[in-house]
Write a protein that holds these residues in place. Structure first.
Motif, mmCIF file in Angstrom:
data_model
loop_
_atom_site.group_PDB
_atom_site.id
_atom_site.type_symbol
_atom_site.label_atom_id
_atom_site.label_comp_id
_atom_site.label_asym_id
_atom_site.label_seq_id
_atom_site.Cartn_x
_atom_site.Cartn_y
_atom_site.Cartn_z
ATOM 1 N N THR A 32 -17.780 8.769 -13.756
ATOM 2 C CA THR A 32 -16.669 9.718 -13.673
ATOM 3 C C THR A 32 -15.365 8.976 -13.410
ATOM 4 O OG1 THR A 32 -18.116 11.436 -12.792
ATOM 5 C CG2 THR A 32 -15.742 11.737 -12.485
ATOM 6 N N PRO A 33 -14.443 8.959 -14.388
ATOM 7 C CA PRO A 33 -13.157 8.288 -14.177
ATOM 8 C C PRO A 33 -12.161 9.201 -13.488
ATOM 9 C CG PRO A 33 -13.247 9.116 -16.402
ATOM 10 C CD PRO A 33 -14.562 9.505 -15.750
ATOM 11 N N SER A 34 -11.260 8.607 -12.746
ATOM 12 C CA SER A 34 -10.165 9.367 -12.152
ATOM 13 C C SER A 34 -9.001 8.417 -11.912
ATOM 14 C CB SER A 34 -10.583 10.038 -10.838
ATOM 15 O OG SER A 34 -11.039 9.086 -9.898
ATOM 16 N N ALA A 51 12.358 1.819 -20.141
ATOM 17 C CA ALA A 51 10.944 2.057 -20.393
ATOM 18 C C ALA A 51 10.407 3.117 -19.453
ATOM 19 C CB ALA A 51 10.147 0.764 -20.221
ATOM 20 N N PHE A 52 9.380 3.808 -19.936
ATOM 21 C CA PHE A 52 8.609 4.694 -19.065
ATOM 22 C C PHE A 52 7.628 3.822 -18.293
ATOM 23 C CE2 PHE A 52 4.552 7.192 -18.729
ATOM 24 C CZ PHE A 52 4.934 7.944 -17.628
ATOM 25 N N HIS A 53 7.661 3.917 -16.968
ATOM 26 C CA HIS A 53 6.783 3.128 -16.094
ATOM 27 C C HIS A 53 5.769 4.061 -15.450
ATOM 28 C CE1 HIS A 53 6.250 0.862 -12.026
ATOM 29 N NE2 HIS A 53 5.259 0.587 -12.858
ATOM 30 N N LEU A 54 4.489 3.778 -15.676
ATOM 31 C CA LEU A 54 3.402 4.542 -15.082
ATOM 32 C C LEU A 54 2.537 3.593 -14.263
ATOM 33 C CD1 LEU A 54 1.754 7.172 -14.804
ATOM 34 C CD2 LEU A 54 0.522 6.512 -16.887
ATOM 35 N N LYS A 55 2.490 3.811 -12.962
ATOM 36 C CA LYS A 55 1.678 2.980 -12.066
ATOM 37 C C LYS A 55 0.546 3.833 -11.516
ATOM 38 C CE LYS A 55 2.030 -0.139 -8.060
ATOM 39 N NZ LYS A 55 1.957 -1.408 -8.788
ATOM 40 N N ARG A 56 -0.691 3.382 -11.740
ATOM 41 C CA ARG A 56 -1.851 4.162 -11.327
ATOM 42 C C ARG A 56 -2.929 3.284 -10.710
ATOM 43 N NH1 ARG A 56 -3.509 7.123 -16.839
ATOM 44 N NH2 ARG A 56 -2.985 5.062 -17.641
ATOM 45 N N ILE A 57 -3.713 3.913 -9.816
ATOM 46 C CA ILE A 57 -4.973 3.333 -9.382
ATOM 47 C C ILE A 57 -6.054 3.986 -10.228
ATOM 48 C CG2 ILE A 57 -6.571 2.972 -7.468
ATOM 49 C CD1 ILE A 57 -4.247 3.409 -5.550
ATOM 50 N N ARG A 58 -6.837 3.186 -10.938
ATOM 51 C CA ARG A 58 -7.917 3.717 -11.766
ATOM 52 C C ARG A 58 -9.225 3.593 -11.002
ATOM 53 N NH1 ARG A 58 -5.944 4.046 -16.887
ATOM 54 N NH2 ARG A 58 -7.317 5.868 -16.932
ATOM 55 N N MET A 59 -10.004 4.662 -11.007
ATOM 56 C CA MET A 59 -11.221 4.700 -10.205
ATOM 57 C C MET A 59 -12.430 5.069 -11.047
ATOM 58 S SD MET A 59 -9.622 6.522 -6.804
ATOM 59 C CE MET A 59 -8.494 7.554 -7.740
ATOM 60 N N ALA A 60 -13.583 4.533 -10.655
ATOM 61 C CA ALA A 60 -14.862 4.857 -11.269
ATOM 62 C C ALA A 60 -15.770 5.421 -10.193
ATOM 63 C CB ALA A 60 -15.490 3.606 -11.891
ATOM 64 N N ASP A 61 -16.192 6.665 -10.374
ATOM 65 C CA ASP A 61 -16.980 7.372 -9.351
ATOM 66 C C ASP A 61 -16.306 7.301 -7.981
ATOM 67 O OD1 ASP A 61 -18.877 8.244 -11.105
ATOM 68 O OD2 ASP A 61 -20.370 6.707 -10.624
ATOM 69 N N GLY A 62 -14.982 7.403 -7.977
ATOM 70 C CA GLY A 62 -14.225 7.429 -6.738
ATOM 71 C C GLY A 62 -13.890 6.081 -6.153
ATOM 72 N N GLN A 63 -14.394 4.985 -6.747
ATOM 73 C CA GLN A 63 -14.109 3.657 -6.212
ATOM 74 C C GLN A 63 -12.930 3.034 -6.947
ATOM 75 O OE1 GLN A 63 -16.968 0.584 -6.987
ATOM 76 N NE2 GLN A 63 -16.257 -0.696 -5.305
ATOM 77 N N PRO A 64 -11.890 2.583 -6.223
ATOM 78 C CA PRO A 64 -10.766 1.918 -6.892
ATOM 79 C C PRO A 64 -11.220 0.632 -7.578
ATOM 80 C CG PRO A 64 -10.191 2.514 -4.626
ATOM 81 C CD PRO A 64 -11.683 2.694 -4.761
ATOM 82 N N VAL A 65 -10.927 0.509 -8.863
ATOM 83 C CA VAL A 65 -11.322 -0.691 -9.591
ATOM 84 C C VAL A 65 -10.149 -1.408 -10.241
ATOM 85 C CG1 VAL A 65 -13.693 0.053 -10.013
ATOM 86 C CG2 VAL A 65 -11.917 0.684 -11.638
ATOM 87 N N LEU A 66 -9.080 -0.681 -10.517
ATOM 88 C CA LEU A 66 -7.925 -1.292 -11.181
ATOM 89 C C LEU A 66 -6.629 -0.693 -10.656
ATOM 90 C CD1 LEU A 66 -8.966 -1.121 -14.953
ATOM 91 C CD2 LEU A 66 -8.706 -3.229 -13.650
ATOM 92 N N ILE A 67 -5.608 -1.522 -10.569
ATOM 93 C CA ILE A 67 -4.236 -1.046 -10.412
ATOM 94 C C ILE A 67 -3.523 -1.374 -11.709
ATOM 95 C CG2 ILE A 67 -2.072 -1.253 -9.148
ATOM 96 C CD1 ILE A 67 -3.705 -2.282 -6.781
ATOM 97 N N GLU A 68 -2.937 -0.376 -12.335
ATOM 98 C CA GLU A 68 -2.279 -0.568 -13.624
ATOM 99 C C GLU A 68 -0.792 -0.237 -13.543
ATOM 100 O OE1 GLU A 68 -5.615 0.297 -17.089
ATOM 101 O OE2 GLU A 68 -4.180 1.851 -16.545
ATOM 102 N N ASP A 69 0.020 -1.136 -14.085
ATOM 103 C CA ASP A 69 1.432 -0.870 -14.326
ATOM 104 C C ASP A 69 1.635 -0.863 -15.830
ATOM 105 O OD1 ASP A 69 3.292 -0.900 -11.787
ATOM 106 O OD2 ASP A 69 1.753 -2.419 -11.413
ATOM 107 N N ARG A 119 -20.005 -1.837 -7.923
ATOM 108 C CA ARG A 119 -19.471 -1.007 -6.844
ATOM 109 C C ARG A 119 -20.136 -1.336 -5.503
ATOM 110 N NH1 ARG A 119 -21.871 4.943 -8.443
ATOM 111 N NH2 ARG A 119 -24.062 4.489 -8.116
ATOM 112 N N ASP A 120 -21.113 -2.251 -5.503
ATOM 113 C CA ASP A 120 -21.789 -2.634 -4.261
ATOM 114 C C ASP A 120 -20.989 -3.646 -3.453
ATOM 115 O OD1 ASP A 120 -24.112 -2.625 -2.513
ATOM 116 O OD2 ASP A 120 -24.481 -4.639 -3.244
#
Length: 272
Positions: free
Chosen positions: A108-110, A139-157, A267-268
């Motif tokens: 589940t991505p979020s 530019a349009f700047h979108l900064k997000r934390i990307r998560m997999a099953d609720g676990q933060p895995v990426l910070i994207e700019d 995720r472990d």
């Protein structure tokens, strides 16, 4: 699984022609796959296995190494060996979409949006990456934390030339896919992309967002995507923890063969 179960279930170490370490690895692999050894379970110490089965430490270590290489076990210095939890694999031999790729793996991505704004980029590395002239250097700047099953895995700019997507900052990117908005609203579809990967010590602010400890090693990944006209329409710089994300590359000798690469999220990591 306790030591008594091991003694009862494992075949005598000197029976059969298969190497002992292979049979021991096969035994534990079956226990893990069947759920007898659940995700996150701590393994019996290697020295205890040696004593119970009457085999050498080298043999036990070979079996454990094999399971670690296969991603079934993970070692933590000073803490022991544990059954790995679910890993997320993502292929990089196609133009990926984080949300779609996670969903394809049953994950589940979020996203958590930290910034979405129109900014000036004149004189910056972003202007260079987007190949923007000075008169269009916003530019349009979108900064997000990307998560997999609720676990933060990426910070994207992510940065996109603002003249290509007027009004995009009004969309809700915690509910909407950026690529779907670009495709359906602005008729922008990626045709090709290039990425570079560099090992880093994750900076303090990003460590907080990724919920990791001081001096955690990570990857910085820079991505430049182009339209079929070769026009650069996206620059994304992302940071991820190296202890929960690794890359596997399948290399071919033929220059014309496609090179495949895989990202694995574990995720472990950090949970022990």
């Amino acid at each position: 699984m306790d030591i008594e179960n091991l003694k009862q279930a494992f075949l005598p170490p000197h029976s059969g022609s298969t190497p002992i370490y292979v049979r021991l690895a096969n035994y534990y692999r079956l226990q893990i796959k069947s759920g007898e050894l659940p995700e996150g379970a701590k393994m019996i110490p290697e020295e205890e296995i040696c004593q119970v089965l009457g085999i050498s430490r080298t043999t036990v270590r070979q079996a454990m190494n094999l399971l670690v290489e296969q991603g079934l076990l993970v070692r933590y210095r000073g803490k022991g060996t544990y059954v790995s939890q679910k890993k997320y694999s993502r292929s990089f031999n196609h133009l990926y979409n984080f949300s779609s790729d996670m969903e394809a793996m049953g994950v589940t991505p979020s996203s958590s949006t930290l910034k979405q704004e129109i900014i000036g980029v004149q004189g910056t590395a972003v202007q260079t990456a987007l190949e923007l002239p000075d008169d269009k250097a916003s530019a349009f700047h979108l900064k997000r934390i990307r998560m997999a099953d609720g676990q933060p895995v990426l910070i994207e700019d992510t940065y996109i030339p603002s003249f290509l997507c007027p009004g995009i900052e009004r969309h809700d990117f915690e509910k909407s896919s950026l690529y779907e908005v670009l495709k359906n609203t602005y008729n922008l579809t990626p045709y090709s992309a290039s990425e570079s990967l560099q090992g880093i010590i994750i900076p303090r602010h990003e460590r907080t967002l990724l919920q990791c400890a001081q001096n955690t090693v990570g990857y910085q990944i820079n991505r430049v995507a182009r339209l079929d006209s070769s026009f650069v329409y996206e620059f994304t710089s992302s940071i991820t923890r190296a202890d929960i994300c690794s890359y596997q590359f399948q290399l071919n000798n033929s220059p014309s063969s496609q090179t495949n690469s895989i990202m694995i999220f574990n995720r472990d990591a950090g949970g022990k």
